[in-house]
Motif scaffolding. Structure first.
Motif, PDB file in Angstrom:
ATOM      1  N   GLY A   1      67.568   5.581  80.723  1.00 60.53           N
ATOM      2  CA  GLY A   1      66.457   5.968  81.335  1.00 60.53           C
ATOM      3  C   GLY A   1      65.238   6.580  80.723  1.00 60.53           C
ATOM      4  N   GLY A   2      64.006   6.675  80.773  1.00 58.55           N
ATOM      5  CA  GLY A   2      63.040   7.252  80.051  1.00 58.55           C
ATOM      6  C   GLY A   2      62.093   6.666  78.964  1.00 58.55           C
TER       7      GLY A   2
ATOM      8  N   GLU B   1      62.919   4.328  88.130  1.00 61.89           N
ATOM      9  CA  GLU B   1      64.326   4.489  88.443  1.00 61.89           C
ATOM     10  C   GLU B   1      64.883   3.802  89.888  1.00 61.89           C
TER      11      GLU B   1
ATOM     12  N   ALA C   1      58.245   6.204  79.742  1.00 61.92           N
ATOM     13  CA  ALA C   1      58.370   7.088  80.974  1.00 61.92           C
ATOM     14  C   ALA C   1      56.991   7.456  81.249  1.00 61.92           C
TER      15      ALA C   1
ATOM     16  N   TYR D   1      65.240   1.905  82.510  1.00 55.48           N
ATOM     17  CA  TYR D   1      63.863   2.330  83.424  1.00 55.48           C
ATOM     18  C   TYR D   1      63.112   3.216  82.684  1.00 55.48           C
ATOM     19  N   GLY D   2      61.908   3.077  83.234  1.00 52.59           N
ATOM     20  CA  GLY D   2      61.074   4.005  82.868  1.00 52.59           C
ATOM     21  C   GLY D   2      60.923   5.410  83.386  1.00 52.59           C
ATOM     22  N   ALA D   3      60.261   5.572  84.505  1.00 53.41           N
ATOM     23  CA  ALA D   3      59.887   6.726  85.170  1.00 53.41           C
ATOM     24  C   ALA D   3      61.091   7.310  86.176  1.00 53.41           C
ATOM     25  N   ALA D   4      61.552   8.433  85.893  1.00 49.49           N
ATOM     26  CA  ALA D   4      62.623   8.984  86.776  1.00 49.49           C
ATOM     27  C   ALA D   4      61.945   9.158  88.187  1.00 49.49           C
TER      28      ALA D   4
ATOM     29  N   CYS E   1      54.689   4.482  82.574  1.00 47.01           N
ATOM     30  CA  CYS E   1      55.368   4.229  83.989  1.00 47.01           C
ATOM     31  C   CYS E   1      54.812   5.144  84.962  1.00 47.01           C
TER      32      CYS E   1
ATOM     33  N   THR F   1      60.070  -0.297  85.835  1.00 53.37           N
ATOM     34  CA  THR F   1      59.343   0.716  85.372  1.00 53.37           C
ATOM     35  C   THR F   1      59.627   2.269  86.361  1.00 53.37           C
TER      36      THR F   1
END
Length: 497
Positions: free
Chosen positions: A146-147, A97, A150, A116-119, A153, A95
């Motif tokens: 990524g994202g 980075e 996002a 991954y979800g949120a940076a 998350c 969820t």
């Protein structure tokens, strides 16, 4: 490690690369479980050939393990389920980075892909801060995307941190707070600040005080609990206007070296305490009540009350409310304003000057009042007051001195006068700065005559109003005078003098 190896689960979608949102939702479920356990909400899911192999969630707090990130937990559980530390062909959904540690573990595991979800703009190793996945020098490259979901998350993280980031000491809208940077590296003032805001009289304002010495608080017993070896004495140092606890910097080290405790509060509106914007916020009764509550909250015992200027107008009214707490009085160029006796001409002249020039230069005043002060020390006295908005208290205090019998504080002062004349059972010491243009030696001798058992005052011929600036010699003289005021002959629980 809050991880779980799984097998035989259908992804219900188009496989690991075709239904990223589905697997990210499973990772979000793990993140919610982490949050429910008090951990930062990060969850991970390891997938191979469209099948969930393992899950993981953050658990560094519960496991006392800095490596227990969600990704590491999922990698460990997945490797155990597959019987191989290489996770070829696997995709890890997480969820947040990954950090550098987790990115390195993913590369060692030979993951095919990371989603991954949120940076993470602070520690992200998937491209936000650094990106080892894209380093061509490494012998394995892992795809990174990524994202995915996002917003969902990131919302988990915001909802988790927001209540924890609430300011524990919010500033009231009707007050100001001097920036901490103005109190950095002040000459002769190395002590850490202490703050209190939950006294009833404070109404949410934050009050600063120094608390140094032998007596420490046992949190299991509650605020004010004494340890087995309490301080020999407690010096309660109250400042006047426009000074603050910096006034006592010469005496504090001497008393600490003797094994004693020193409490030096900044009155509201002064020093590092909050500063109401309006002069009308200040009153004699209110400031006295704050001090009474502070003494009770800190459970001060065998107190040597140290007062100067306005510290005496307020402080001299405290012991009659709890005489068992006080063992001594050190009074310096102060008085009791009872309203039925004229105020000294110098005091009236000082009040007139403050009224006419409310923005007077505090640093310059201190330089004139005590010429040996360095420029840095004079500036330190002015540090709490960066502008006129922070100086409501310095403008209000001259008008608060009781001048008639019905003025606020006058009746309390008369009761205190009777207490010191008739009921005071402790030891007293008076020190007079003979060059004081505000009170003068005659005014102080009048107060001394009203202190039961007080010996003739110690007169400092070359010292002006700000007597504590006389230095360590004053503290040493006080130590000798109050030498037999201690706990050695009394059990620690006995407050008697």
């Amino acid at each position: 490690m809050n991880s779980e190896a799984k097998s035989g689960l259908n992804d219900r979608g188009q496989g690991a690369t075709g239904d990223d949102a589905h697997f990210m939702r499973l990772a979000i479920e793990q993140a919610r479980l982490a949050a429910a356990s008090g951990e930062v909400p990060v969850g991970a899911v390891l997938v191979r050939a469209g099948q969930v192999i393992a899950t993981g969630r953050n658990a560094p707090i519960a496991g006392h393990d800095p490596t227990a990130h969600a990704e590491i937990a999922a990698l460990r559980a997945g490797a155990a389920a597959l019987g191989n530390y290489r996770l070829d062909g696997c995709t890890l959904y997480v969820t947040l980075e990954p950090c550098t540690m987790c990115a390195g573990a993913m590369l060692h595991a030979r993951l095919a892909r990371v989603v991954y979800g949120a940076a993470d703009a602070k520690t992200g190793a998937g491209g936000s801060v650094t990106n080892p996945f894209a380093d061509p020098r490494l012998n394995h490259q892992t795809q990174v995307q990524g994202g995915v979901m996002a917003d969902e998350c990131a919302a988990l993280l915001r909802n988790f941190f927001q209540p924890r980031r609430v300011n524990a000491a919010p500033l009231r809208e009707d007050a100001l707070r001097t920036p901490e940077s103005r109190f950095a590296k002040l000459p002769g003032y190395p002590w850490a600040p202490n703050y209190i805001r939950d006294l009833p009289a404070l109404g949410g304002l934050r009050m600063h005080y120094l608390d140094e010495g032998a007596a420490r608080i046992d949190e299991e017993q509650g605020a004010g609990a004494w340890e087995a070896s309490p301080a020999q004495r407690t010096w309660l140092c109250l400042h006047g206007n426009p000074s603050w606890s910096y006034l006592y910097r010469h005496q504090i080290p001497v008393w600490l070296a003797a094994g004693d405790r020193v409490i030096a509060p900044d009155l509201i509106g002064f020093g590092q305490s909050d500063k109401p914007k309006k002069e009308g916020a200040h009153s004699f009764t209110w400031h006295r009540q704050v001090l009474l509550e502070l003494v009770e909250r800190l459970d001060l015992r065998r107190v040597i009350l140290v007062v100067h200027g306005w510290g005496g107008l307020l402080g001299l009214t405290l012991p009659m409310a709890a005489p068992h707490r006080y063992a001594g009085l050190l009074a310096m160029n102060t008085l009791l304003a009872t309203g039925d006796a004229p105020l000294p001409p110098g005091w009236l002249a000082w009040r007139k000057m403050e009224r006419q020039k409310p923005a007077y230069d505090i640093a310059r005043l201190m330089a004139r009042g005590h010429p040996p002060l360095t420029l840095a020390e004079c500036a330190a006295y002015a540090a709490p007051f960066p502008d006129a908005g922070h100086r409501a208290a310095t403008r209000a205090f001259p008008t608060m001195v009781p001048q008639s019998t019905d003025a606020e504080g006058a009746q309390i002062a008369r009761q205190a006068r009777d207490f010191w004349r008739n009921d005071w059972a402790g030891r007293s010491l008076m020190v007079i700065g003979a060059q004081d243009p505000v009170l003068g030696e005659a005014g102080m001798r009048t107060l001394q005559a009203g202190l039961r058992g007080c010996p003739p005052p110690w007169v400092l011929p070359e010292v002006g109003h700000f007597v504590p600036e006389a230095g360590a010699v004053l503290a040493e003289r006080a130590l000798a005078h109050f030498a037999d005021v201690g706990w050695r002959s009394q059990p620690p629980g006995d407050c008697s003098t």
